[in-house]
Design a protein around this motif. Structure first.
Motif, short mmCIF file in Angstrom:
data_model
loop_
_atom_site.label_atom_id
_atom_site.label_comp_id
_atom_site.label_asym_id
_atom_site.label_seq_id
_atom_site.Cartn_x
_atom_site.Cartn_y
_atom_site.Cartn_z
N TYR A 7 0.96 -1.10 0.05
CA TYR A 7 -0.13 -0.05 -0.15
C TYR A 7 0.82 1.22 -0.02
O TYR A 7 1.65 1.53 0.90
N VAL A 8 1.13 1.92 -1.21
CA VAL A 8 1.77 3.24 -1.12
C VAL A 8 0.77 4.17 -1.82
O VAL A 8 0.33 3.98 -2.72
N ASP A 9 0.44 5.27 -1.13
CA ASP A 9 -0.56 6.35 -1.56
C ASP A 9 0.35 7.49 -2.44
O ASP A 9 1.42 7.27 -2.90
N GLN A 13 3.93 7.48 0.58
CA GLN A 13 4.00 6.98 1.84
C GLN A 13 3.03 5.61 1.93
O GLN A 13 2.12 5.37 1.24
N GLY A 14 3.75 4.80 2.91
CA GLY A 14 3.11 3.47 2.81
C GLY A 14 3.74 2.38 3.26
O GLY A 14 5.00 2.70 3.66
N ASN A 15 3.59 1.26 3.00
CA ASN A 15 4.04 -0.10 3.52
C ASN A 15 3.82 -1.04 2.54
O ASN A 15 3.02 -1.27 1.66
N ARG A 113 7.95 -0.29 6.45
CA ARG A 113 7.42 1.18 6.22
C ARG A 113 8.33 2.24 6.10
O ARG A 113 9.36 2.26 6.81
#
Length: 394
Positions: A7-9, A13-15, A113
């Motif tokens: 999940y990277v927005d 940012q994300g993990n 993250r």
């Protein structure tokens, strides 16, 4: 490497959740994780328990911790990545802020993250998780009327295409139908190679068969390549290697890959592109010094002029602790690509990467001469950075 979750927005940012499955994956993980990242994984922690009488006992418990990474140590022999940092999430066995060392091992998943994901990190994940990105050997096992086109990675063989064509037998006084059938078969195999083999990644294409099938196919393919002007095949002719196989079935690949000649050729394929780029750089440094520069200062100036044809950069530079410096290198890679240049990222674990490290870890082959960069050496000499004739890199 197995990608279990990502999940990277839009704000980068994300993990991601990953599971290393082979030794090379640990190398990818080492290049992905930076100081300041947070990593969550299972670990063993020694816990002290005090009894009512005041005596203490200790036992080891398995728990899941999230640490803010402060130091990274990669043990290449044991294939273990040791991450040291402070615990940043509540845990019944470990206090907030307490130090702990997480050992990342094969087949143990971890969540990573980052404060900000950049293109180099996302590319590294894509390369580690997509088997076709690491499949730098292709193989065609064939016999008359049957062929398998395969991609070979360090851990698996992917069959990309199976070709079956019924070929009429040779008849007395007439071989025309037989030859027509063969030509149709060879054409399909050639088209399959063009469709499935990514020559930017693949460094060696094995053509294996019993008898003379491989030689006849090879001759047919390059006659057609000249006739139809298939530049892709003509430019990569040196990558093809003809070897013996007992049949056109996939299981014949095993004996092909055990052939000593094949083993030695394949061991050189891993970094063949990087080695070649380095050779070209050294040659340019001697023959046309105004088109070959190394050192951050010169390379950045050449990039500003959109002069870089090939950028040579060590993966070591992306592991620097200074976030702004890493960003500078990431932006350089992106700007070279945007200007139509090629980027070669060298592994510091390979001999070619060690050679590049002696040239400060960054070098560039230019599209056009920039003698003004050589002149700037005389005005403000920068340690280790040189271009053209000022170099003593040989």
């Amino acid at each position: 490497m197995k990608l279990l979750g990502k999940y990277v927005d839009k704000g980068m940012q994300g993990n991601v959740t990953l599971m290393p499955e082979e030794s090379e994956d640990m190398w990818h993980a080492y290049n992905l994780i930076s100081e300041g990242d947070s990593v969550r994984s299972t670990t063993i922690r020694k816990v002290q328990n005090e009894t009512a009488t005041g005596s203490s006992t200790s036992n080891r418990v398995r728990t899941t911790l999230t640490i803010a990474v402060e130091s990274i140590d990669f043990d290449t022999q044991a294939c273990v990545l040791r991450l040291k940092g402070r615990n940043i999430e509540e845990n019944q066995y470990v206090k907030m802020g307490a130090y702990h060392t997480l050992d990342l091992e094969l087949n143990r998943k971890f969540e990573l993250r980052k404060p900000e994901w950049d293109t180099i990190a996302l590319e590294r994940i894509e390369m580690a998780c997509d088997p076709t990105h690491s499949a730098d050997v292709a193989a065609v096992v064939m016999q008359e009327g049957l062929a398998h086109v395969c991609l070979i990675t360090a851990s698996m063989t992917l069959v990309r295409s199976k070709i079956e064509v019924s070929i009429p037998r040779k008849r007395k006084g007439s071989v025309q139908q037989h030859e027509k059938g063969l030509a149709k078969f060879y054409e399909q195999v050639m088209q399959s190679i063009l469709r499935h083999v990514n020559f930017d990644v693949v460094k060696c294409v094995l053509i294996a068969s019993p008898g003379f099938v491989r030689d006849q196919f090879y001759d047919y393919m390059f006659q057609q390549a000249v006739k139809m002007d298939y530049k892709l095949l003509l430019d990569n002719k040196s990558k093809f290697m003809l070897v013996h196989a007992s049949s056109g079935f996939k299981h014949s690949l095993k004996e092909v890959l055990q052939d000593p000649a094949v083993v030695s050729k394949m061991s050189d394929t891993k970094a063949a592109g990087e080695v070649k780029a380095l050779e070209v750089f050294y040659m340019m440094l001697q023959c046309e010094p105004a088109k070959a520069f190394y050192g951050k200062k010169h390379v950045l100036r050449a990039s500003e002029s959109q002069a870089i044809e090939t950028l040579l950069i060590s993966d070591n530079l992306f592991r620097c602790q200074d976030v702004n410096l890493r960003k500078e290198y990431v932006n350089l890679v992106e700007s070279v690509r945007d200007a139509g240049g090629e980027v070669k990222i060298f592994s510091s674990m390979h001999i070619s990467g060690e050679q590049l490290a002696q040239l400060t870890g960054i070098a560039a082959i230019l599209r056009f001469p920039m003698p003004e960069l050589e002149d700037s050496d005389d005005d403000e000499d920068e340690d280790g950075a040189a271009g053209g004739g000022d170099s003593d890199s040989d």
